[in-house]
Write an enzyme that holds these catalytic residues in place. Sequence first.
Site, PDB file in Angstrom:
ATOM      1  N   GLY A   1       0.848  -1.187   0.000  1.00 45.22           N
ATOM      2  CA  GLY A   1       0.000   0.000   0.000  1.00 45.22           C
ATOM      3  C   GLY A   1       0.884   1.237   0.000  1.00 45.22           C
TER       4      GLY A   1
ATOM      5  N   ARG B   1       0.878  -3.975  12.444  1.00 45.54           N
ATOM      6  CA  ARG B   1       0.106  -4.251  13.657  1.00 45.54           C
ATOM      7  C   ARG B   1       0.749  -5.456  14.329  1.00 45.54           C
ATOM      8  NH1 ARG B   1      -1.514   0.166  13.384  1.00 45.54           N
ATOM      9  NH2 ARG B   1      -3.658   0.932  13.387  1.00 45.54           N
TER      10      ARG B   1
ATOM     11  N   GLU C   1      -0.617  -4.028  23.556  1.00 49.89           N
ATOM     12  CA  GLU C   1       0.057  -2.741  23.771  1.00 49.89           C
ATOM     13  C   GLU C   1      -0.560  -2.037  24.963  1.00 49.89           C
ATOM     14  OE1 GLU C   1       0.081  -0.522  20.106  1.00 49.89           O
ATOM     15  OE2 GLU C   1       1.039  -2.159  19.010  1.00 49.89           O
TER      16      GLU C   1
ATOM     17  N   HIS D   1       4.936   1.966  19.493  1.00 53.45           N
ATOM     18  CA  HIS D   1       3.941   2.285  18.458  1.00 53.45           C
ATOM     19  C   HIS D   1       4.046   3.773  18.074  1.00 53.45           C
ATOM     20  CE1 HIS D   1      -0.110   0.892  16.644  1.00 53.45           C
ATOM     21  NE2 HIS D   1       0.433   1.857  15.899  1.00 53.45           N
ATOM     22  N   ALA D   2       5.220   4.140  17.593  1.00 58.80           N
ATOM     23  CA  ALA D   2       5.539   5.562  17.421  1.00 58.80           C
ATOM     24  C   ALA D   2       5.905   5.931  15.989  1.00 58.80           C
ATOM     25  CB  ALA D   2       6.701   5.934  18.351  1.00 58.80           C
TER      26      ALA D   2
HETATM   27  C1  GLV Z   1      -1.022   3.805  13.388  1.00 59.75           C
HETATM   28  O1  GLV Z   1      -0.664   2.715  13.697  1.00 59.75           O
HETATM   29  C2  GLV Z   1      -2.058   4.061  12.463  1.00 59.75           C
HETATM   30  O2  GLV Z   1      -2.737   3.117  12.038  1.00 59.75           O
HETATM   31  O3  GLV Z   1      -2.248   5.219  12.100  1.00 59.75           O
END
Ligand code: GLV
Length: 370
Positions: free
Chosen positions: A162, A268, A297, A319-320
């Site tokens: 994507g 994810r 998380e 998750h940054a």
């Molecule tokens: C972050 O993980 C998002 O999906 O924007």
Amino acid sequence: MGKPFRIFATTDIGKEALDRLREKGWEVEVYDHLPAPPKRVILEKVRSGIDALITTLRDKIDREVFAAGSAAGLKVVAQDAVGFDNIDREAANRHRIPFTNTPEVLTDATAEFAFFMLGAVARKLYPAEVQVREGKWTTWHPYLPWLGDEVSGRTLAVIGMGHIGKSVVNKAMGFDMDILCHDPTYEEHSFIEAIRWFMEVRHRERLSRRLQTIEYVSLDDALRRADFVSLHVPLTLPGTAEEPTHHLINEERLRLMKRTAYLVNTSRGPVVDEQALARALREGEIAGAALDVFETEPLPADSPLRDEKLCGKLRLFPHAASAARATRLSPDPNVGMAGRCVQAVIDVLDGNHDGDPRQMPFVVNKEAFS
Ligand code: GLV
């Protein structure tokens, strides 16, 4: 004049962006605690008749929320993220409530973070800094106390092609990498052709030492051949997709990877079987990994990924990947997630695009309105 629209945001997505809603005379309430609100609070707000609910990936927006919303006049759920596996699409569709996300504005921030993670684990940036900080840098030595692995000129597998996967490809080109692409759902050959053309120009102009290659391959082939594997697929659960991505990277697939290869995950957490990954790292089946996302998380205290013995080969981040200033906070819908999220609310509540959710650019579940 009717009553002003009411919007509840489950967290502060950024004052400047939320002010765009306030400037329209709408009432905006922000849940002002650091952790996500309990489901009970979300349900209470929805039942109280809010018009729009602004969410993040921490909030589970399930059939109970949509049923409550349907009864109480909820008009839109606006997710401040590109991923939306926390939102029950089928329930949204059943109640014909549009939900929106923030695609594209976080593409480059996420792709560059994935690349930096890849560099950090391969070139051992963390142990290197610890060595200096802990006063263990006693002399310069050709190979002690450790060496990293080069990134330039190596083979990168991009799993999920994507926007973010393509941006990673684009960045990898500048590192003279050969690129293996895999997508479980579609293949866009015109993109591959365009990248090949750039690769030829780079080679002709002596910007790369040899002609790089790019091709679509099967997942197994990508895993067998790559020095680096970077994951960019959405999370899909068994029963919700033809080829669900839950535990796409499992014990068997980790065994396909080279012992010298690295895995990078910014997609994810549940796309990777963490137990299997911890074992593969412990047993030296792959050289290392860098993770920004986890099955649970924040990362639980007893996660096998916290094993001190893995520290040299495993980088962990909170998750940054999209956590860059303009990307997260800009009120401009063409720049920031916050801007795009509030624009989606405005589109629905103001009835932009002829009031047709199918024409609203950030509505995900367009199929519910055909
Ligand atoms: C972050 O993980 C998002 O999906 O924007």
